[in-house]
Design a protein around this motif. Sequence first.
Motif, PDB file in Angstrom:
ATOM      1  N   VAL A 140     -51.878 150.377  55.345  1.00 48.00           N
ATOM      2  CA  VAL A 140     -50.980 151.516  55.110  1.00 48.00           C
ATOM      3  C   VAL A 140     -50.343 152.038  56.401  1.00 48.00           C
ATOM      4  O   VAL A 140     -49.128 152.240  56.472  1.00 48.00           O
ATOM      5  CB  VAL A 140     -51.727 152.663  54.383  1.00 48.00           C
ATOM      6  CG1 VAL A 140     -50.878 153.931  54.348  1.00 48.00           C
ATOM      7  CG2 VAL A 140     -52.092 152.229  52.976  1.00 48.00           C
ATOM      8  N   ILE A 141     -51.150 152.253  57.443  1.00 48.64           N
ATOM      9  CA  ILE A 141     -50.614 152.853  58.675  1.00 48.64           C
ATOM     10  C   ILE A 141     -49.503 151.992  59.264  1.00 48.64           C
ATOM     11  O   ILE A 141     -48.480 152.513  59.738  1.00 48.64           O
ATOM     12  CB  ILE A 141     -51.739 153.082  59.710  1.00 48.64           C
ATOM     13  CG1 ILE A 141     -52.815 154.020  59.133  1.00 48.64           C
ATOM     14  CG2 ILE A 141     -51.173 153.664  61.003  1.00 48.64           C
ATOM     15  CD1 ILE A 141     -52.316 155.374  58.687  1.00 48.64           C
ATOM     16  N   ALA A 142     -49.666 150.674  59.222  1.00 47.24           N
ATOM     17  CA  ALA A 142     -48.636 149.769  59.763  1.00 47.24           C
ATOM     18  C   ALA A 142     -47.332 149.864  58.975  1.00 47.24           C
ATOM     19  O   ALA A 142     -46.267 149.495  59.478  1.00 47.24           O
ATOM     20  CB  ALA A 142     -49.157 148.334  59.763  1.00 47.24           C
ATOM     21  N   MET A 143     -47.402 150.359  57.744  1.00 44.43           N
ATOM     22  CA  MET A 143     -46.206 150.463  56.900  1.00 44.43           C
ATOM     23  C   MET A 143     -45.435 151.753  57.144  1.00 44.43           C
ATOM     24  O   MET A 143     -44.305 151.904  56.697  1.00 44.43           O
ATOM     25  CB  MET A 143     -46.614 150.393  55.416  1.00 44.43           C
ATOM     26  CG  MET A 143     -47.303 149.106  55.016  1.00 44.43           C
ATOM     27  SD  MET A 143     -48.025 149.212  53.357  1.00 44.43           S
ATOM     28  CE  MET A 143     -46.554 149.226  52.337  1.00 44.43           C
ATOM     29  N   LEU A 144     -46.059 152.707  57.834  1.00 46.61           N
ATOM     30  CA  LEU A 144     -45.457 154.037  57.964  1.00 46.61           C
ATOM     31  C   LEU A 144     -44.492 154.135  59.131  1.00 46.61           C
ATOM     32  O   LEU A 144     -44.586 153.395  60.103  1.00 46.61           O
ATOM     33  CB  LEU A 144     -46.556 155.093  58.133  1.00 46.61           C
ATOM     34  CG  LEU A 144     -47.536 155.242  56.968  1.00 46.61           C
ATOM     35  CD1 LEU A 144     -48.592 156.290  57.303  1.00 46.61           C
ATOM     36  CD2 LEU A 144     -46.801 155.605  55.684  1.00 46.61           C
ATOM     37  N   ASP A 145     -43.602 155.084  59.016  1.00 46.92           N
ATOM     38  CA  ASP A 145     -42.623 155.385  60.059  1.00 46.92           C
ATOM     39  C   ASP A 145     -42.590 156.898  60.240  1.00 46.92           C
ATOM     40  O   ASP A 145     -42.730 157.645  59.266  1.00 46.92           O
ATOM     41  CB  ASP A 145     -41.245 154.869  59.640  1.00 46.92           C
ATOM     42  CG  ASP A 145     -40.182 155.187  60.682  1.00 46.92           C
ATOM     43  OD1 ASP A 145     -39.503 156.225  60.519  1.00 46.92           O
ATOM     44  OD2 ASP A 145     -40.036 154.431  61.641  1.00 46.92           O
ATOM     45  N   TYR A 146     -42.381 157.356  61.478  1.00 51.19           N
ATOM     46  CA  TYR A 146     -42.391 158.785  61.778  1.00 51.19           C
ATOM     47  C   TYR A 146     -41.305 159.546  61.015  1.00 51.19           C
ATOM     48  O   TYR A 146     -41.434 160.727  60.758  1.00 51.19           O
ATOM     49  CB  TYR A 146     -42.225 158.976  63.292  1.00 51.19           C
ATOM     50  CG  TYR A 146     -42.408 160.397  63.774  1.00 51.19           C
ATOM     51  CD1 TYR A 146     -43.651 161.019  63.717  1.00 51.19           C
ATOM     52  CD2 TYR A 146     -41.335 161.112  64.306  1.00 51.19           C
ATOM     53  CE1 TYR A 146     -43.831 162.325  64.160  1.00 51.19           C
ATOM     54  CE2 TYR A 146     -41.506 162.421  64.755  1.00 51.19           C
ATOM     55  CZ  TYR A 146     -42.754 163.016  64.671  1.00 51.19           C
ATOM     56  OH  TYR A 146     -42.917 164.314  65.115  1.00 51.19           O
ATOM     57  N   HIS A 147     -40.229 158.836  60.621  1.00 48.70           N
ATOM     58  CA  HIS A 147     -39.128 159.495  59.913  1.00 48.70           C
ATOM     59  C   HIS A 147     -39.097 159.148  58.424  1.00 48.70           C
ATOM     60  O   HIS A 147     -38.086 159.397  57.748  1.00 48.70           O
ATOM     61  CB  HIS A 147     -37.790 159.131  60.558  1.00 48.70           C
ATOM     62  CG  HIS A 147     -37.614 159.707  61.934  1.00 48.70           C
ATOM     63  ND1 HIS A 147     -37.686 161.053  62.189  1.00 48.70           N
ATOM     64  CD2 HIS A 147     -37.393 159.117  63.134  1.00 48.70           C
ATOM     65  CE1 HIS A 147     -37.509 161.281  63.473  1.00 48.70           C
ATOM     66  NE2 HIS A 147     -37.329 160.128  64.074  1.00 48.70           N
ATOM     67  N   TRP A 148     -40.204 158.587  57.909  1.00 50.13           N
ATOM     68  CA  TRP A 148     -40.261 158.264  56.479  1.00 50.13           C
ATOM     69  C   TRP A 148     -40.280 159.549  55.652  1.00 50.13           C
ATOM     70  O   TRP A 148     -40.982 160.504  55.981  1.00 50.13           O
ATOM     71  CB  TRP A 148     -41.508 157.427  56.183  1.00 50.13           C
ATOM     72  CG  TRP A 148     -41.643 157.035  54.737  1.00 50.13           C
ATOM     73  CD1 TRP A 148     -40.726 156.365  53.968  1.00 50.13           C
ATOM     74  CD2 TRP A 148     -42.757 157.300  53.874  1.00 50.13           C
ATOM     75  NE1 TRP A 148     -41.190 156.198  52.691  1.00 50.13           N
ATOM     76  CE2 TRP A 148     -42.445 156.756  52.598  1.00 50.13           C
ATOM     77  CE3 TRP A 148     -43.981 157.935  54.036  1.00 50.13           C
ATOM     78  CZ2 TRP A 148     -43.317 156.836  51.514  1.00 50.13           C
ATOM     79  CZ3 TRP A 148     -44.853 158.007  52.958  1.00 50.13           C
ATOM     80  CH2 TRP A 148     -44.519 157.460  51.712  1.00 50.13           C
ATOM     81  N   THR A 149     -39.505 159.579  54.558  1.00 52.95           N
ATOM     82  CA  THR A 149     -39.333 160.825  53.797  1.00 52.95           C
ATOM     83  C   THR A 149     -40.128 160.852  52.495  1.00 52.95           C
ATOM     84  O   THR A 149     -39.836 161.643  51.604  1.00 52.95           O
ATOM     85  CB  THR A 149     -37.844 161.048  53.465  1.00 52.95           C
ATOM     86  OG1 THR A 149     -37.357 159.901  52.751  1.00 52.95           O
ATOM     87  CG2 THR A 149     -37.028 161.269  54.711  1.00 52.95           C
TER      88      THR A 149
END
Length: 424
Positions: free
Chosen positions: A41-50
């Motif tokens: 999961v963490i690898a899929m995330l982005d700081y600007h994901w809404t």
Amino acid sequence: MMSDNTNVLIVDDDQDVLDAYQELLELAGYNVQTVTDSTQVIAMLDYHWTGVIVTDMYMPGLNGMELLEKIQHFDNDIPVIIVTGHGDIPMAVDALKKGAIDFLQKPLQPNDLIQLLEKHLPLRKQIIEQRKTLQSTTTELLLGDSPLIVKVREQLKQVANSTKDVLIEGENGTGRHTIAKILHKNSPLHQGPMVEIDGSAITCTPDLQRSMISARTGCLCLSNPHIMPKESQQWLCRFLLEQERQGKKEVRLLALFEGSPEPSVESEQFLPELFYFLSQVRFSLPTLRQRSSDITSIFKHYLKQSCKKLNKSVPTIDKAYINTLCRYEWPGNVLELKNVAELYAIGIVKLAGKERSKPIEQMSSPLDDLVDDYEKQVIEDALYLFAGRINEVSSYLQIPRKKLYLRMKKHGLDKAEYKVRPSH
């Protein structure tokens, strides 16, 4: 990495459950992505994901609580909904305490999930918009790419969207007031006032109390708090502690300090309790000497900005002059460099208290005419720079207003011609 239009990420080790959730939410109009391995999961995330994450509690690899902890560490503003069984209410309540936005019990009721998504997706989108605005603002106002200024910009990201009290220290001209304005603009209290006052103006506690009342629902930007009387510092400390205990923020304090506050604490001029309370969030702004690699880019930025105001092309800069800028100590920091760039734009090369005109390439006219032409050009450039505001032009050129008007009359210059006109 998820695509930008993904609204919901569902995490469960049972593929049949994921397929059912995905079909349900896609029918409701959401863009859904699923994953069976919670460690991915963490690898899929982005700081600007809404989006919003919906995760099961019991999974191999990382369980729901462990995943929540890692998501919180990555970005504690990502909304996480925990899905639990009937007997797991205490664990779900614990998850709420640790940052989950809500929990749902199995069997999942579609309307309950959709209601939570409708509530939290707009809030997450708003946070991301604020982050992007903050990023562009800080890059524009806190110029440079050196590690020290990048660190300040990163720190701003962490605390801008909060109501925490802050201590901002640094030499004059390093950008303390700029940081304070950015913090206020991005704070949940941004619609309230930002009241600025110096500690020297506070001679008794009622002075401070009046300032606090003026700043209610906003920010109080207090410079040199150590100059205030001891009893006023004690009152302020009690006021801030009481706000923290009650969890209700009436006023956010932004305390500005010239240089380091520790010597004032050691000499007992600055109340230790107040200092330690404020230093929980502390900005230490670097001097321009400490980030000399930024000097050239900052100078060019302000030179270009000034030339744009003057409606003239950017002049060529000698490499030797750039080297001189980089060797200079800059006691006035970025503010001094900005002033030097503005002077360079109107034809004056100034540094370290010395100034000279850029050399005239060719003596094509008598000296008196050249002097008159140069004087007219300098006044005209200053009128452009300050949009015809005589007080500022007079101060900038260090000439009395009356004398300035006489020189303008001599050269046929009218301030009205330099006023900024609205663009259509």
